[in-house]
Scaffold this motif. Structure first.
Motif, PDB file in Angstrom:
ATOM      1  N   ARG A 125     -73.919 -18.766 -23.806  1.00 29.06           N
ATOM      2  CA  ARG A 125     -74.649 -20.027 -23.648  1.00 29.06           C
ATOM      3  C   ARG A 125     -76.015 -20.024 -24.314  1.00 29.06           C
ATOM      4  O   ARG A 125     -76.730 -21.016 -24.268  1.00 29.06           O
ATOM      5  N   GLY A 126     -76.392 -18.931 -24.932  1.00 26.29           N
ATOM      6  CA  GLY A 126     -77.693 -18.873 -25.570  1.00 26.29           C
ATOM      7  C   GLY A 126     -77.901 -17.524 -26.220  1.00 26.29           C
ATOM      8  O   GLY A 126     -76.981 -16.703 -26.289  1.00 26.29           O
ATOM      9  N   PRO A 127     -79.127 -17.265 -26.694  1.00 23.90           N
ATOM     10  CA  PRO A 127     -79.391 -15.990 -27.362  1.00 23.90           C
ATOM     11  C   PRO A 127     -79.354 -14.794 -26.414  1.00 23.90           C
ATOM     12  O   PRO A 127     -79.198 -13.656 -26.848  1.00 23.90           O
ATOM     13  N   LEU A 130     -77.355 -15.480 -19.428  1.00 21.52           N
ATOM     14  CA  LEU A 130     -77.833 -16.364 -18.368  1.00 21.52           C
ATOM     15  C   LEU A 130     -77.013 -16.082 -17.115  1.00 21.52           C
ATOM     16  O   LEU A 130     -75.782 -16.134 -17.160  1.00 21.52           O
TER      17      LEU A 130
END
Length: 306
Positions: A125-127, A130
């Motif tokens: 969901r991102g770098p 999470l």
């Protein structure tokens, strides 16, 4: 609590130093367990899987008798991974928090488990990762843990056609069904009214499921004893408390990891799928033909008969 969670996943030597004065509890752990999961509250996350990493640490009661190298005398690592698999297979969830809570609860059903630390992270969901981290003990769940451990009842699932819903003997029929030895869950089909048409089949599926729920409210208006119910948790509570239910299908159908193959327009087949999901003792179809296949015993009842 934050420090306890950090230490739960720390090296055993650090954990031992931090718990001087109290005997450190024995622990088993599952780390870096990655699964492809469909999860998320956003519509863009539906229909797609993403990598989820699980780290679980369980504090267990020390085994005082000789182990004799016998795997049956310990809390097996397999029980931890099975708890994850069972909850992933149960239904689609929106929140990592919900999934973590359910995994912890299932682990704490094991007699040896005293406390569970669960960390779950989304990797795509991102770098970075999470995630959420929770710690739960038996005391946190209280009497609910004993309730969950009880075997689920096997209800009688009854499909009522629109003619059966409108029939003057509806209340008497429900009385007769409710007087039998099983919890009662009522299912309905699409109402005899026009509904919107959507060009996309998934949109039409949602429209049809919502129309069935509207039909369920029509039935509830005719017999106020029956309550419209949408979740498995509320269904379980209602069955254990002798509450007559009307199944509202949208949430369970849309969140099912192994959903029904039938279209909502084939509402009897959908009721048969639901009966199998609930491990019903039987499916009773009133005023319609039996489905082509049913995972549970099924019988048809014509209007005017019981």
């Amino acid at each position: 609590m934050a420090d306890e969670i950090r230490l739960a996943f720390a090296h055993p030597s650090e954990r031992a130093i931090a718990t001087q004065g109290d005997a450190p509890r024995d622990r088993i752990s599952l780390r870096d367990h990655v699964r492809d999961v469909e999860i998320g509250a956003f519509q863009a996350e539906r229909g797609h899987t993403q990598r989820i990493r699980f780290d679980v640490v369980v504090e267990v009661m020390p085994f005082t008798a000789p182990l004799d190298d016998d795997v049956d005398r310990i809390l097996s690592y397999d029980r931890v991974s099975e708890a994850i698999s069972t909850e992933l297979a149960a239904e689609r969830v929106n929140l990592l928090e919900t999934l973590a809570e359910r995994i912890a609860e299932r682990i704490l059903l094991e007699p040896q488990a005293m406390r569970a630390f669960v960390r779950i992270e989304k990797l795509d969901r991102g770098p970075g990762a999470l995630g959420v981290e929770i710690v739960r003990s038996r005391r946190d769940f209280g009497a609910h843990l004993s309730e969950v451990a009880r075997p689920r009842p096997h209800p009688r699932v009854v499909y009522l056609s629109n003619a059966a819903i409108a029939a003057p003997d509806l209340v008497a029929r429900v009385d007769a069904l409710a007087s039998q030895d099983r919890p009662l869950i009522l299912c309905v089909g699409l109402p005899d009214i026009a509904r919107p048409n959507a060009a996309h089949p998934l949109a039409q599926r949602r429209i049809d499921l919502l129309a069935m729920e509207q039909n369920g409210w029509i039935l509830a208006a005719r017999d106020p004893r029956a309550k419209v119910v949408a979740t498995r948790t509320e269904l379980d509570w209602a069955m254990r408390n002798s509450q007559i239910c009307i199944w509202a299908p949208s949430k369970i159908v849309l969140d099912a990891t192994q959903g029904p193959r039938s279209h909502p327009q084939d509402s009897v087949a959908l009721a048969a799928w639901f009966a199998g999901l609930m491990e019903a003792c039987e499916l009773v179809v009133v005023g319609e033909n039996l489905p082509a296949a049913s995972p549970v015993p099924a019988r048809a009842v014509t209007l005017g008969n019981s």
